[in-house]
Design a protein around this motif. Structure first.
Motif, PDB file in Angstrom:
ATOM      1  N   GLU A 127       0.796  -1.293  -0.031  1.00  0.00           N
ATOM      2  CA  GLU A 127      -0.108  -0.175  -0.111  1.00  0.00           C
ATOM      3  C   GLU A 127       0.901   1.081  -0.054  1.00  0.00           C
ATOM      4  N   SER A 128       1.825   1.222   0.684  1.00  0.00           N
ATOM      5  CA  SER A 128       2.872   2.431   0.815  1.00  0.00           C
ATOM      6  C   SER A 128       3.561   2.724  -0.574  1.00  0.00           C
ATOM      7  N   ASP A 129       3.872   1.703  -1.064  1.00  0.00           N
ATOM      8  CA  ASP A 129       4.524   1.603  -2.570  1.00  0.00           C
ATOM      9  C   ASP A 129       3.363   2.253  -3.483  1.00  0.00           C
ATOM     10  N   LYS A 130       2.221   1.638  -3.481  1.00  0.00           N
ATOM     11  CA  LYS A 130       1.050   2.264  -4.322  1.00  0.00           C
ATOM     12  C   LYS A 130       0.616   3.643  -3.974  1.00  0.00           C
ATOM     13  N   LEU A 131       0.839   4.201  -3.027  1.00  0.00           N
ATOM     14  CA  LEU A 131       0.380   5.466  -2.461  1.00  0.00           C
ATOM     15  C   LEU A 131       1.821   6.556  -2.548  1.00  0.00           C
ATOM     16  N   ALA A 132       2.859   6.037  -2.564  1.00  0.00           N
ATOM     17  CA  ALA A 132       3.988   6.572  -2.676  1.00  0.00           C
ATOM     18  C   ALA A 132       4.069   7.421  -1.521  1.00  0.00           C
ATOM     19  N   ARG A 133       3.869   7.096  -0.169  1.00  0.00           N
ATOM     20  CA  ARG A 133       3.835   7.719   0.988  1.00  0.00           C
ATOM     21  C   ARG A 133       3.189   6.757   1.986  1.00  0.00           C
ATOM     22  N   PRO A 134       3.446   7.010   3.221  1.00  0.00           N
ATOM     23  CA  PRO A 134       2.913   6.236   4.157  1.00  0.00           C
ATOM     24  C   PRO A 134       1.467   6.225   4.409  1.00  0.00           C
ATOM     25  N   PRO A 135       0.781   4.887   4.751  1.00  0.00           N
ATOM     26  CA  PRO A 135      -0.397   4.867   4.654  1.00  0.00           C
ATOM     27  C   PRO A 135      -0.903   5.644   6.040  1.00  0.00           C
ATOM     28  N   GLU A 136      -2.095   6.143   5.802  1.00  0.00           N
ATOM     29  CA  GLU A 136      -2.744   6.762   7.123  1.00  0.00           C
ATOM     30  C   GLU A 136      -2.683   5.783   8.403  1.00  0.00           C
ATOM     31  N   HIS A 137      -3.094   4.718   8.207  1.00  0.00           N
ATOM     32  CA  HIS A 137      -3.081   3.949   9.330  1.00  0.00           C
ATOM     33  C   HIS A 137      -1.894   3.386  10.037  1.00  0.00           C
ATOM     34  N   ILE A 138      -0.816   3.574   9.320  1.00  0.00           N
ATOM     35  CA  ILE A 138       0.520   3.402   9.720  1.00  0.00           C
ATOM     36  C   ILE A 138       1.239   4.516  10.364  1.00  0.00           C
ATOM     37  N   VAL A 139       0.732   5.674   9.793  1.00  0.00           N
ATOM     38  CA  VAL A 139       1.279   6.929  10.389  1.00  0.00           C
ATOM     39  C   VAL A 139       0.419   7.111  11.973  1.00  0.00           C
ATOM     40  N   ALA A 140      -0.821   6.598  12.024  1.00  0.00           N
ATOM     41  CA  ALA A 140      -1.486   6.550  13.103  1.00  0.00           C
ATOM     42  C   ALA A 140      -0.664   5.931  14.015  1.00  0.00           C
ATOM     43  N   LYS A 141      -0.180   4.617  13.816  1.00  0.00           N
ATOM     44  CA  LYS A 141       0.160   3.662  14.952  1.00  0.00           C
ATOM     45  C   LYS A 141       1.664   4.206  15.131  1.00  0.00           C
ATOM     46  N   LEU A 142       2.311   4.723  14.208  1.00  0.00           N
ATOM     47  CA  LEU A 142       3.577   5.199  14.551  1.00  0.00           C
ATOM     48  C   LEU A 142       3.777   6.680  15.437  1.00  0.00           C
ATOM     49  N   ARG A 143       2.654   7.364  15.341  1.00  0.00           N
ATOM     50  CA  ARG A 143       2.698   8.312  15.990  1.00  0.00           C
ATOM     51  C   ARG A 143       1.890   7.983  17.521  1.00  0.00           C
ATOM     52  N   GLU A 144       1.193   7.105  17.549  1.00  0.00           N
ATOM     53  CA  GLU A 144       0.941   6.403  18.983  1.00  0.00           C
ATOM     54  C   GLU A 144       1.970   5.775  19.794  1.00  0.00           C
ATOM     55  N   ALA A 145       2.894   5.306  18.907  1.00  0.00           N
ATOM     56  CA  ALA A 145       4.157   4.696  19.474  1.00  0.00           C
ATOM     57  C   ALA A 145       5.195   5.539  19.924  1.00  0.00           C
ATOM     58  N   GLY A 146       4.955   6.902  19.395  1.00  0.00           N
ATOM     59  CA  GLY A 146       5.925   8.031  19.707  1.00  0.00           C
ATOM     60  C   GLY A 146       7.268   8.325  18.725  1.00  0.00           C
ATOM     61  N   ALA A 147       6.887   7.596  17.517  1.00  0.00           N
ATOM     62  CA  ALA A 147       8.040   7.674  16.591  1.00  0.00           C
ATOM     63  C   ALA A 147       8.144   9.380  16.237  1.00  0.00           C
ATOM     64  N   TYR A 148       7.070  10.062  16.050  1.00  0.00           N
ATOM     65  CA  TYR A 148       7.115  11.208  15.488  1.00  0.00           C
ATOM     66  C   TYR A 148       7.338  12.505  16.671  1.00  0.00           C
ATOM     67  N   ARG A 149       7.706  12.163  17.710  1.00  0.00           N
ATOM     68  CA  ARG A 149       7.799  12.627  18.903  1.00  0.00           C
ATOM     69  C   ARG A 149       9.349  12.766  19.487  1.00  0.00           C
ATOM     70  N   LEU A 150      10.287  11.968  18.771  1.00  0.00           N
ATOM     71  CA  LEU A 150      11.401  11.397  19.245  1.00  0.00           C
ATOM     72  C   LEU A 150      12.402  12.728  19.543  1.00  0.00           C
ATOM     73  N   THR A 151      12.371  13.737  18.716  1.00  0.00           N
ATOM     74  CA  THR A 151      13.431  14.793  18.982  1.00  0.00           C
ATOM     75  C   THR A 151      12.634  16.096  19.377  1.00  0.00           C
TER      76      THR A 151
END
Length: 399
Positions: free
Chosen positions: A33-57
């Motif tokens: 899906e990410s290959d087809k969209l050429a971007r991260p799928p929204e549900h993956i972004v949501a999971k990564l946000r919840e995990a704290g990946a976008y708050r690292l720095t």
């Protein structure tokens, strides 16, 4: 099974590393899906946000993790084991969150990060850029910026712009903070690898940027730009950090390549040879030995740079120039080693490797495309270190 051991967790922020490690199966499942969209799928972004990946720095006072470089590396490497393109977007967003909170005025940092969930993307060099100084800032008549990784997940963009003195003369490159609403995404990211990064080109027209949202790039690189926050990562030297972080997604993909090769090895033979089991062939043993040695050596070089950056971040001094050049050199060499190791395993994978549906083919493409970033160019970084070792002064902004 001959695979590399997982990275040991950094105890202060182990939760984010553990959380993204648990997402690896979902990242792999969503890669088509990410290959087809050429971007991260929204549900993956949501999971990564919840995990704290976008708050690292992001600084802790804004709900961020204020993580050190070791945690940054571990987090992005784990994401890269799932999808190197998505990991690329995460590491570039982390770098822009870091740059904003480290160098921009406090009131600008407050404006961005006081809103929960805020994140920043960026590209520090422009193309076909027409700008002029105006009262209170600069005016961008038109401009394009290529390969704006992570832009789909961000609300703000850091864009490379010229800076001017009081006489209207250009003084050097700067980085400007622009609301994403004023940037046009061209949706033209169409590559053979790192597709999940969403690294589209962007453009802007008739855009005013006030002075307080622009900072000079050269002082950031040389270490003279005042720091806004003094946490672990903010004191890290700019250019080594910006180069080193690009290895983390590819390290994850390289580790996945080893894992994938060893999982499929029992089912393979070697056509047109006596070997009905590839796992019993001496040539396979040699290939495994060389490939894993290259990837493990790359990991050690990357980790050594991370260790140096974390250690120097705990001092009041800026990292010496020669050490900064060494980290750049080692980072580039690590990228080459990872590509060579992955390519050896691809060569040993047989004709079925050529299928686009083959996971190993995707990993091979990801690693190759990732090594093409100019910050990790082997010739450029070797030359930079070599000229300094020979006593020839380099351009400061490159170190």
């Amino acid at each position: 099974m001959a695979t590399l051991a997982p990275l040991p967790l950094s105890p202060n922020t182990a939760d984010v590393v553990s959380a993204v490690r648990a997402l690896v199966p979902e990242l792999r499942e969503a890669q088509a899906e990410s290959d087809k969209l050429a971007r991260p799928p929204e549900h993956i972004v949501a999971k990564l946000r919840e995990a704290g990946a976008y708050r690292l720095t992001i600084p802790k006072e804004y709900g961020g993790l204020g993580a050190d470089m070791k945690t940054w590396m571990q987090t992005v490497t784990e994401i890269g084991r799932g999808d190197a393109g998505v990991a690329w977007a995460v590491t570039l967003v982390a770098s822009c969150n870091w740059a904003l909170s480290s160098f921009f005025p406090k009131h600008v940092v407050n404006e961005v990060f006081s809103k929960p969930g805020a994140s920043v993307a960026g590209i520090f060099t422009g193309r076909a850029l027409t700008a002029r100084p105006v009262e209170g800032g600069i005016h961008i008549e038109k401009g394009m910026w290529f390969f704006n990784s992570g832009v789909y997940e961000a609300g703000w963009d850091l864009l490379g712009v010229p800076m001017y003195d009081d006489k209207g003369e250009e003084t050097g490159p700067g980085i400007a903070l622009v609301p994403m609403s004023e940037v046009k995404l061209l949706n033209d990211w169409n590559t053979s690898g790192i597709r999940g990064s969403g690294s589209t080109n962007v453009s802007a027209e008739n855009l005013f940027i006030p002075h307080d949202r622009i900072i000079p790039l050269e002082p950031m690189a040389e270490g003279s730009q005042p720091r806004t926050y003094e946490g672990p990562a903010p004191r890290v030297a700019f250019m080594p950090l910006m180069a080193n972080i690009l290895t983390y997604p590819l390290l994850g993909a390289s580790l996945h390549m080893i894992e994938r090769f060893m999982e499929t090895l029992p089912r393979r033979d070697i056509k047109l040879t006596p070997y009905t089991k590839a796992a019993e062939a001496p040539v396979t043993h040699l290939q495994i030995g060389e490939a894993t040695a290259k990837i493990e050596t790359a990991r050690l070089l990357i980790e050594d740079g991370v260790r140096e950056m974390d250690e120097w971040s705990r001092t009041s001094e800026y990292m010496p120039m020669m050490l900064r050049a060494k980290i750049r050199r080692d980072t580039a060499f690590a990228e080459r080693l990872m590509w060579e190791g992955v390519d050896i395993l691809a060569t040993a994978s047989g004709g079925s490797f050529s299928w686009l549906s083959n996971v190993a083919n995707r990993l091979w493409q990801d690693v190759k495309v990732g090594t093409m970033h100019p910050l990790v160019s082997v010739p450029s970084n070797f030359e930079l270190y070599g000229r300094m070792a020979a006593g020839v002064e380099p351009p400061l902004m490159l170190v």
